[in-house]
Enzyme design. Structure first.
Site, PDB file in Angstrom:
ATOM      1  N   ASP A 229       0.836  -1.210   0.000  1.00  0.00           N
ATOM      2  CA  ASP A 229       0.000   0.000   0.000  1.00  0.00           C
ATOM      3  C   ASP A 229       0.869   1.258   0.000  1.00  0.00           C
ATOM      4  OD1 ASP A 229      -2.347   1.440  -0.023  1.00  0.00           O
ATOM      5  OD2 ASP A 229      -2.745   1.201   2.126  1.00  0.00           O
TER       6      ASP A 229
ATOM      7  N   TRP B 286       3.095   7.875  -2.342  1.00  0.00           N
ATOM      8  CA  TRP B 286       4.506   7.983  -2.736  1.00  0.00           C
ATOM      9  C   TRP B 286       4.635   8.928  -3.926  1.00  0.00           C
ATOM     10  CZ3 TRP B 286       7.232   7.131  -7.208  1.00  0.00           C
ATOM     11  CH2 TRP B 286       8.637   7.054  -7.096  1.00  0.00           C
TER      12      TRP B 286
ATOM     13  N   HIS C 224       2.462   3.475  -8.999  1.00  0.00           N
ATOM     14  CA  HIS C 224       2.223   2.068  -9.362  1.00  0.00           C
ATOM     15  C   HIS C 224       3.388   1.522 -10.180  1.00  0.00           C
ATOM     16  CE1 HIS C 224      -1.610   2.413  -7.546  1.00  0.00           C
ATOM     17  NE2 HIS C 224      -2.181   3.127  -8.503  1.00  0.00           N
TER      18      HIS C 224
ATOM     19  N   SER D 211      -7.524  -5.279  -5.384  1.00  0.00           N
ATOM     20  CA  SER D 211      -8.641  -5.852  -4.640  1.00  0.00           C
ATOM     21  C   SER D 211      -9.925  -5.739  -5.454  1.00  0.00           C
ATOM     22  CB  SER D 211      -8.815  -5.133  -3.297  1.00  0.00           C
ATOM     23  OG  SER D 211      -9.412  -3.866  -3.490  1.00  0.00           O
ATOM     24  N   THR D 212     -10.927  -6.534  -5.075  1.00  0.00           N
ATOM     25  CA  THR D 212     -12.226  -6.455  -5.754  1.00  0.00           C
ATOM     26  C   THR D 212     -12.849  -5.071  -5.564  1.00  0.00           C
ATOM     27  OG1 THR D 212     -13.157  -7.531  -3.788  1.00  0.00           O
ATOM     28  CG2 THR D 212     -12.798  -8.925  -5.709  1.00  0.00           C
ATOM     29  N   GLU D 213     -12.381  -4.337  -4.558  1.00  0.00           N
ATOM     30  CA  GLU D 213     -12.900  -2.977  -4.305  1.00  0.00           C
ATOM     31  C   GLU D 213     -12.171  -1.931  -5.156  1.00  0.00           C
ATOM     32  OE1 GLU D 213     -12.223  -5.194  -1.707  1.00  0.00           O
ATOM     33  OE2 GLU D 213     -14.372  -5.605  -1.628  1.00  0.00           O
TER      34      GLU D 213
ATOM     35  N   LEU E 207      10.669 -20.434  -5.041  1.00  0.00           N
ATOM     36  CA  LEU E 207       9.681 -19.575  -4.384  1.00  0.00           C
ATOM     37  C   LEU E 207       8.390 -19.499  -5.192  1.00  0.00           C
ATOM     38  CD1 LEU E 207       9.174 -17.124  -2.249  1.00  0.00           C
ATOM     39  CD2 LEU E 207       9.764 -15.681  -4.193  1.00  0.00           C
TER      40      LEU E 207
ATOM     41  N   ILE F 129      -6.975  -4.679   7.231  1.00  0.00           N
ATOM     42  CA  ILE F 129      -6.805  -5.874   6.403  1.00  0.00           C
ATOM     43  C   ILE F 129      -7.338  -5.655   4.988  1.00  0.00           C
ATOM     44  CG2 ILE F 129      -7.365  -8.344   6.255  1.00  0.00           C
ATOM     45  CD1 ILE F 129      -5.574  -7.714   8.629  1.00  0.00           C
ATOM     46  N   SER F 130      -8.304  -4.760   4.820  1.00  0.00           N
ATOM     47  CA  SER F 130      -8.867  -4.430   3.500  1.00  0.00           C
ATOM     48  C   SER F 130      -9.237  -5.668   2.675  1.00  0.00           C
ATOM     49  CB  SER F 130      -7.894  -3.523   2.715  1.00  0.00           C
ATOM     50  OG  SER F 130      -7.649  -2.324   3.411  1.00  0.00           O
TER      51      SER F 130
ATOM     52  N   GLU G  23       1.041 -13.494  12.315  1.00  0.00           N
ATOM     53  CA  GLU G  23       1.596 -12.327  12.999  1.00  0.00           C
ATOM     54  C   GLU G  23       1.401 -11.121  12.077  1.00  0.00           C
ATOM     55  OE1 GLU G  23       2.907 -12.248  16.113  1.00  0.00           O
ATOM     56  OE2 GLU G  23       2.314 -14.351  16.269  1.00  0.00           O
TER      57      GLU G  23
HETATM   58  C1  IPE Z   1      -5.506  -2.615  -0.346  1.00  0.00           C
HETATM   59  O1  IPE Z   1      -5.150  -1.287  -0.498  1.00  0.00           O
HETATM   60  C2  IPE Z   1      -5.449  -3.313  -1.678  1.00  0.00           C
HETATM   61  C3  IPE Z   1      -4.119  -3.439  -2.264  1.00  0.00           C
HETATM   62  C4  IPE Z   1      -2.987  -3.104  -1.723  1.00  0.00           C
HETATM   63  C5  IPE Z   1      -4.101  -4.025  -3.563  1.00  0.00           C
HETATM   64  P1  IPE Z   1      -6.244  -0.145  -0.644  1.00  0.00           P
HETATM   65  O2  IPE Z   1      -5.494   1.128  -0.733  1.00  0.00           O
HETATM   66  O3  IPE Z   1      -7.178  -0.465  -1.736  1.00  0.00           O
HETATM   67  O4  IPE Z   1      -7.042  -0.270   0.738  1.00  0.00           O
HETATM   68  P2  IPE Z   1      -7.882   0.802   1.550  1.00  0.00           P
HETATM   69  O5  IPE Z   1      -8.885   1.390   0.609  1.00  0.00           O
HETATM   70  O6  IPE Z   1      -6.921   1.837   2.039  1.00  0.00           O
HETATM   71  O7  IPE Z   1      -8.481   0.039   2.681  1.00  0.00           O
HETATM   72  C1  IPE Z   2      -1.463   0.334  -3.378  1.00  0.00           C
HETATM   73  O1  IPE Z   2      -1.251   1.707  -3.406  1.00  0.00           O
HETATM   74  C2  IPE Z   2      -1.731  -0.236  -4.745  1.00  0.00           C
HETATM   75  C3  IPE Z   2      -3.127  -0.592  -4.977  1.00  0.00           C
HETATM   76  C4  IPE Z   2      -4.092  -0.593  -4.096  1.00  0.00           C
HETATM   77  C5  IPE Z   2      -3.469  -0.987  -6.318  1.00  0.00           C
HETATM   78  P1  IPE Z   2      -2.453   2.732  -3.414  1.00  0.00           P
HETATM   79  O2  IPE Z   2      -2.813   3.033  -4.829  1.00  0.00           O
HETATM   80  O3  IPE Z   2      -3.576   2.257  -2.572  1.00  0.00           O
HETATM   81  O4  IPE Z   2      -1.775   4.003  -2.752  1.00  0.00           O
HETATM   82  P2  IPE Z   2      -2.414   4.977  -1.686  1.00  0.00           P
HETATM   83  O5  IPE Z   2      -2.897   4.146  -0.561  1.00  0.00           O
HETATM   84  O6  IPE Z   2      -3.541   5.691  -2.371  1.00  0.00           O
HETATM   85  O7  IPE Z   2      -1.305   5.871  -1.287  1.00  0.00           O
HETATM   86 MG    MG Z   3      -4.050   2.442  -0.623  1.00  0.00          MG
END
Ligand code: IPE
Ligand code: IPE
Ligand code: MG
Length: 243
Positions: free
Chosen positions: A15, A20, A32, A60-62, A126, A193-194, A205
């Site tokens: 995340d 960044w 990304h 994620s699915t979201e 791995l 955990i999202s 852990e």
């Molecule tokens: C969780 O990060 C999903 C991935 C790292 C792929 P998100 O940035 O989508 O999660 P939330 O929205 O902060 O919970």
């Molecule tokens: C994680 O970084 C990558 C994905 C969820 C695809 P984010 O894109 O969620 O970055 P932030 O959380 O908005 O900084």
């Molecule tokens: Mg994020």
């Protein structure tokens, strides 16, 4: 001195790519891109540390609810990632797995991830397991549906359902003894955990890094692993020295 914990399965919620990029005055997708490059570094470092399964939450699915352009960029990342790193993955005997609802991916992405799995299928090192279009509640729901169908058809009775039958119907089942993560790391300072591996994390852990994913480097990984190795995992029991 207690024996050190064995780290077989490491899961990471990668995340902070967007933050960044913003910090550098760049568009989110630049984060990304850098995040993708970091996957290679951390994969090789994890391999050197003797980790057997590395699960990386990539989409994620979201995440479909993000702006169209960002989603399109993320859907194209596997294409670029495997284009660039497949030779390194092969040279290091890395076996690729992608878990998630793959049939919902754009055709080009679908083809690329299937090809990556096929090309590395005989590798024995791995396991690099990407969670891509993955959601844990959907995963558990699918498992419950399947078991429901088995009851309906008379194959089993509801009384027979146990934890093992559920574990066997999750996308991590193929990792056998290593299907549940020993350690989960989330970067970027968020402590949630999202919708990642809800069932599998029951006794993992948890560790959180304040760094954004593109900044999380090999030394950080090494530190988190050392700290994990010295933790006291009790699994609900009392300390051996205490009994
Ligand atoms: C969780 O990060 C999903 C991935 C790292 C792929 P998100 O940035 O989508 O999660 P939330 O929205 O902060 O919970
Ligand atoms: C994680 O970084 C990558 C994905 C969820 C695809 P984010 O894109 O969620 O970055 P932030 O959380 O908005 O900084
Ligand atoms: Mg994020």
């Amino acid at each position: 001195m207690a024996e050190k914990n064995q780290l077989n399965h490491l899961a990471i919620i990668m995340d902070g790519n967007g933050r960044w990029a913003r910090k550098q005055g760049k568009p989110r997708v630049a984060g990304h891109h850098e995040g993708m490059n970091n996957v290679e570094r951390i994969t090789l470092a994890a391999d050197k540390l003797g980790i057997k399964v590395l699960s990386l939450y990539a989409f994620s699915t979201e995440n479909w609810a993000r702006p169209k352009e960002e989603v399109a960029y993320l859907m194209n990342l596997p294409v670029r990632f495997f284009d660039k790193f497949m030779p390194t993955l092969m040279a290091n005997n890395v076996k690729v797995n992608i878990m998630g609802y793959l049939d919902q991916l754009p055709p080009k992405t679908y083809k690329v991830v299937q090809r990556a799995m096929a090309e590395t299928a005989d590798n024995t090192g791995l396991i690099l397991n990407f969670a891509f279009n993955y959601g844990s509640r959907s995963e558990i729901t699918s498992a419950v549906k399947e078991l429901g169908g088995m009851i309906e058809s008379g194959a089993i009775s509801s009384e027979q359902i146990d934890e093992e039958m559920i574990s066997q119907r999750l996308m991590t089942a193929k990792f056998g003894a290593f299907r549940d993560p020993d350690l989960l790391i989330r970067t970027s300072g968020e402590q949630r955990i999202s919708n990642f591996l809800l069932w599998q994390l029951a006794y993992s852990e948890l560790a959180f890094s304040p760094k954004n994913w593109p900044d999380f480097n090999e030394e950080d990984l090494q530190e988190f692993v050392s700290e994990f190795q010295n933790r006291n995992r009790r699994f609900g029991k009392v300390d051996e020295s205490d009994s």
